[in-house]
Scaffold this motif. Sequence first.
Motif, mmCIF file in Angstrom:
data_model
loop_
_atom_site.group_PDB
_atom_site.id
_atom_site.type_symbol
_atom_site.label_atom_id
_atom_site.label_comp_id
_atom_site.label_asym_id
_atom_site.label_seq_id
_atom_site.Cartn_x
_atom_site.Cartn_y
_atom_site.Cartn_z
ATOM 1 N N ASP A 16 99.084 121.897 -71.436
ATOM 2 C CA ASP A 16 99.523 120.383 -70.350
ATOM 3 C C ASP A 16 100.511 120.662 -68.946
ATOM 4 O O ASP A 16 102.021 121.651 -69.731
ATOM 5 N N VAL A 34 88.789 119.970 -63.865
ATOM 6 C CA VAL A 34 88.141 118.805 -64.558
ATOM 7 C C VAL A 34 87.285 118.998 -63.359
ATOM 8 O O VAL A 34 86.497 119.735 -62.722
ATOM 9 N N ASP A 84 89.414 124.524 -71.526
ATOM 10 C CA ASP A 84 90.800 124.203 -72.609
ATOM 11 C C ASP A 84 91.416 125.529 -72.818
ATOM 12 O O ASP A 84 92.345 124.659 -74.086
ATOM 13 N N HIS A 108 99.281 115.082 -68.307
ATOM 14 C CA HIS A 108 99.051 114.358 -70.112
ATOM 15 C C HIS A 108 98.583 113.088 -69.030
ATOM 16 O O HIS A 108 97.350 112.953 -69.465
ATOM 17 N N ARG A 136 95.628 113.454 -66.810
ATOM 18 C CA ARG A 136 94.516 114.064 -67.835
ATOM 19 C C ARG A 136 94.000 112.670 -68.615
ATOM 20 O O ARG A 136 92.337 112.610 -68.329
ATOM 21 N N GLU A 137 94.425 111.908 -69.062
ATOM 22 C CA GLU A 137 94.336 110.696 -69.449
ATOM 23 C C GLU A 137 93.346 110.106 -68.275
ATOM 24 O O GLU A 137 92.374 109.019 -68.924
ATOM 25 N N HIS A 162 85.991 115.291 -68.042
ATOM 26 C CA HIS A 162 85.407 116.227 -68.606
ATOM 27 C C HIS A 162 86.730 118.102 -68.518
ATOM 28 O O HIS A 162 86.797 118.409 -67.198
ATOM 29 N N LEU A 163 87.676 118.317 -68.864
ATOM 30 C CA LEU A 163 88.136 119.238 -68.660
ATOM 31 C C LEU A 163 87.350 120.651 -68.824
ATOM 32 O O LEU A 163 85.840 120.872 -69.783
ATOM 33 N N ASP A 166 90.089 111.334 -67.635
ATOM 34 C CA ASP A 166 89.004 110.983 -68.797
ATOM 35 C C ASP A 166 88.782 109.785 -68.765
ATOM 36 O O ASP A 166 87.126 109.486 -69.001
ATOM 37 N N TYR A 173 83.257 117.064 -63.786
ATOM 38 C CA TYR A 173 82.134 115.629 -63.434
ATOM 39 C C TYR A 173 80.910 116.187 -63.802
ATOM 40 O O TYR A 173 80.024 116.943 -63.813
#
Length: 122
Positions: free
Chosen positions: A53, A59, A44, A28, A31-32, A40-41, A35, A61
């Motif tokens: 998570d 991820v 998901d 988590h 991922r923050e 981006h994921l 982001d 780009y």
Amino acid sequence: AQAAMFEAAADGRYNFVKELRNYGLRAHRSREIFDANGFHLVYDKDIEQTISDGFFYTVGYKGLGNRELLEALLRCGVIAIPLNTTGSGQSGIRVCVSHLLSEEDFVLLDDHLHHFTKLVNE
């Protein structure tokens, strides 16, 4: 190996819930950071179920294929596994959180991704 883990859990020598919770918290937090740096994921959902998570996630780009993304990350000190090497047809990377163990690790990740963002947006 799985039988040994089950035995250790049954004997109270291994706490699955605690370990999984730690991986979830690390995922988590990382991922923050991804982001916040424009990632981006990629995946998901798995069979219409939201992916939680855990040990790893994926991820991408915007505008960068696997090769371009990997090369830019490597130039900024981030080693990654491009999704095409895992059999995926999507562009992106697989992020593993097993070595993100301390606050310093997250600070370094954020710093490297800030460099990445500057590099790809110049």
